[in-house]
Write an enzyme that holds these catalytic residues in place. Structure first.
Site, PDB file in Angstrom:
ATOM      1  N   GLU A 253     -16.400 -40.800  18.014  1.00 52.83           N
ATOM      2  CA  GLU A 253     -15.499 -39.638  18.098  1.00 52.83           C
ATOM      3  C   GLU A 253     -16.343 -38.432  17.706  1.00 52.83           C
ATOM      4  O   GLU A 253     -16.604 -38.200  16.522  1.00 52.83           O
ATOM      5  CB  GLU A 253     -14.313 -39.812  17.138  1.00 52.83           C
ATOM      6  CG  GLU A 253     -13.461 -41.047  17.408  1.00 52.83           C
ATOM      7  CD  GLU A 253     -12.699 -40.999  18.718  1.00 52.83           C
ATOM      8  OE1 GLU A 253     -12.557 -39.902  19.290  1.00 52.83           O
ATOM      9  OE2 GLU A 253     -12.269 -42.062  19.179  1.00 52.83           O
ATOM     10  N   CYS A 287     -12.040 -31.058  15.089  1.00 51.82           N
ATOM     11  CA  CYS A 287     -12.679 -31.318  16.391  1.00 51.82           C
ATOM     12  C   CYS A 287     -11.826 -30.793  17.539  1.00 51.82           C
ATOM     13  O   CYS A 287     -12.336 -30.512  18.612  1.00 51.82           O
ATOM     14  CB  CYS A 287     -12.935 -32.806  16.551  1.00 51.82           C
ATOM     15  SG  CYS A 287     -11.464 -33.782  16.240  1.00 51.82           S
TER      16      CYS A 287
END
Ligand code: NAD
Length: 499
Positions: A253, A287
């Site tokens: 990720e 993010c």
């Protein structure tokens, strides 16, 4: 600002059910005050070896429990964390810098994760398939993938850990957790809650600031079956390369560079509110943070004015108040990156509309910043800034390439589209190369929904059923019936005995 100063040594090496003393310690800072909060144990390679062995030894027992039995341990942990929620939130806020209300919201979401994964865990079942051959049964079995290493970042110090270790434990895996050296205290609390609950060796913790060496050890170990990593694309690539001599599974990720596209037919008040939240939450350090705004030309002036009015209302840190909306950045390197992106843009012709400076005083605080007249050659547009800076680009109705512009970056995590024409929104969503897309929605993430990106934002999913299945391997068992008398008669048994 919350400040819990302990200045004490805290132990973050937890292996096979014991807290292990280390020879050296590293410093854990409060980014809002720059004070040292703790001295944290610094693990060595030998500790990693011990942690791997401990996780291997515990695997057989743990994976052979039923899902329901494993869930019981996890739900007990959840109660412990809930009982200590406000203390934990203060720790998160102190070492990571986010306002207390954001820390509480991060932890609250973790309970949703735990509830979801423990419920979904009971719904994973083996199944049979029709065989092409006579007298053969085929069973598809799900089993734990094995020993898992979890490497987590600092921006969501509890959330990122829970999203990894809970599905891993539910699936029957044992875990070695290596949190970021910026936020080790939150991870230590998680291991503490688990320590009186889990069998020894099921969860092991390694705190260290020796990222490269310890990271390499985890990547290159052939005793680890899966490495799940959340962090920058830069480190992700290192992990891919270092782990390539082993055949372990990787879940990555990585970074993002989210575009936020606003069409003139959008509800611009909602779009502005949503943008402010998606840009400045956690000081721009998530993010999924918006990294660039694309606004339709005819409404750009009005929209920017609206943004400024709303940003004016955000509470910044000041000398008399500790109640703020935008917390500090994590460290000086983060401030320098933001300053570099702004400088690069201004040198190449951008205009500073709002903010642009570090806030004087202690702590890594930076003003919310708006920049216009930018283009995709500038770092502030092409790279992930991970700070409270918003570059503004415009487009017009004759531009047919807004999707192309939004896709023109190596990342593919999250994108936002604002329009009241849902058919247009949906057509654009179909063409955007991003793993998660919000149409008039600035939080396109939910515990039961797969989370993860495309391209340099990584691969593999967290959350949802997919996020649980990642920690399982699939085995196909073919069982062919061999013709023999099924029941031996009493006469035959006697004959066999006599022979
Ligand atoms: P980072 O890559 O610097 O560090 C992440 C983790 O990797 C930390 O635990 C760090 O100690 C460790 N690490 C550092 N060097 C290593 C090495 N050589 N080998 C193995 N591990 C190593 O990232 P960060 O600054 O902590 O986090 C910010 C980044 O994370 C941003 O790019 C952000 O977009 C990304 N992020 C992505 C997601 C997502 O779900 N896609 C979520 C949160 C953050």
């Amino acid at each position: 600002m919350i400040s819990i100063l302990t200045h004490s040594k805290i132990n973050g090496v937890y292996i096979n059910g014991s807290w292990i003393e280390t020879k050296t310690y590293f410093k854990n800072y409060n980014p809002a005050t720059l004070e040292v909060i703790n001295h944290v144990s610094n693990a060595t390679i030998e500790h990693v070896d011990q942690a791997i062995k401990s996780a291997q030894d515990a695997l057989n027992y743990w994976k052979n429990l039923t899902s329901k039995q494993r869930n019981q341990y996890i739900l007990e942990f959840s109660k412990k964390m809930e009982n200590d929620k406000f203390n934990l939130a203060k720790i998160v806020s102190t070492e990571q810098g986010k306002p207390l209300k954001e820390a509480i919201s991060e932890i609250d979401k973790c309970f949703d994760f735990i509830n979801f994964f423990t419920e979904e865990n009971l719904r994973i079942s083996n199944y049979n398939l029709a065989s092409y051959k006579k007298d053969t049964d085929i069973t598809i079995k799900y089993e734990a993938i094995g020993v898992v290493a979890a490497i987590t970042p600092w921006n969501l110090p509890i959330g990122m850990i829970i999203r990894k270790i809970i599905p891993a434990l539910c699936a029957g895996c044992t875990v070695i957790l290596k949190p970021s050296s910026e936020t080790p205290w939150s991870a230590i609390k998680i291991a503490e809650y688990f320590s009186s609950i889990l069998p020894n060796g099921v969860l092991n913790l390694i705190t260290t600031d020796n990222d490269d060496e310890i990271g390499r050890k985890l990547s290159t170990s052939n005793k680890i079956d899966l490495l799940t990593f959340t962090g920058s694309s830069f480190t992700g690539k290192k992990i891919i390369s270092e782990s390539s001599l082993t055949i372990k599974k990787l879940l990555l990720e990585l970074g993002g560079n989210a575009p936020f596209i606003v069409f003139k037919d959008a509800d611009i008040n909602k779009a502005a509110d949503d943008l402010i939240e998606a840009k400045f939450r956690n000081a721009g350090q998530t993010c999924t943070s918006v990294n660039r705004l694309y606004i339709e030309e005819t409404i750009s002036t009005k929209f920017i004015q609206l943004l400024i009015q709303k940003i004016d209302k955000l509470k910044l840190k000041n000398k008399t108040s500790n109640d703020y909306d935008i917390g500090p950045l994590i460290n000086n390197a983060a401030i320098e990156k933001v300053e570099y992106h702004i400088k690069d843009a201004l040198l190449n012709g951008a205009f500073l509309i709002y903010g642009g400076k570090r806030i004087e005083g202690d702590g890594y605080f930076f003003e919310p910043t708006l920049i216009s007249n930018v283009n995709s050659d500038m770092e502030v547009v092409s790279s992930e800034t991970f700070g409270p800076v918003l570059p503004i680009l415009t487009f017009n109705e004759f531009d047919n390439n807004i999707v192309e512009k939004a896709n023109d970056c190596p990342y593919g995590l999250c994108a936002y589209v604002y329009t009241n024409d849902l058919i247009k929104g949906s057509n654009i969503a179909n063409k955007l190369e991003y793993g998660m897309i919000g149409i008039n929605n600035n939080r396109p993430t939910q515990v039961n929904t797969p989370f993860g990106g495309f391209k340099e934002s990584g691969y593999g999913k967290e959350c949802g059923r997919d996020g649980l299945l990642e920690f399982m391997r699939v085995k196909s068992v073919y069982s062919t019936q061999v013709y023999e008398p099924r029941y031996t008669s009493a006469i035959q048994v006697r004959k066999n005995i006599n022979n």
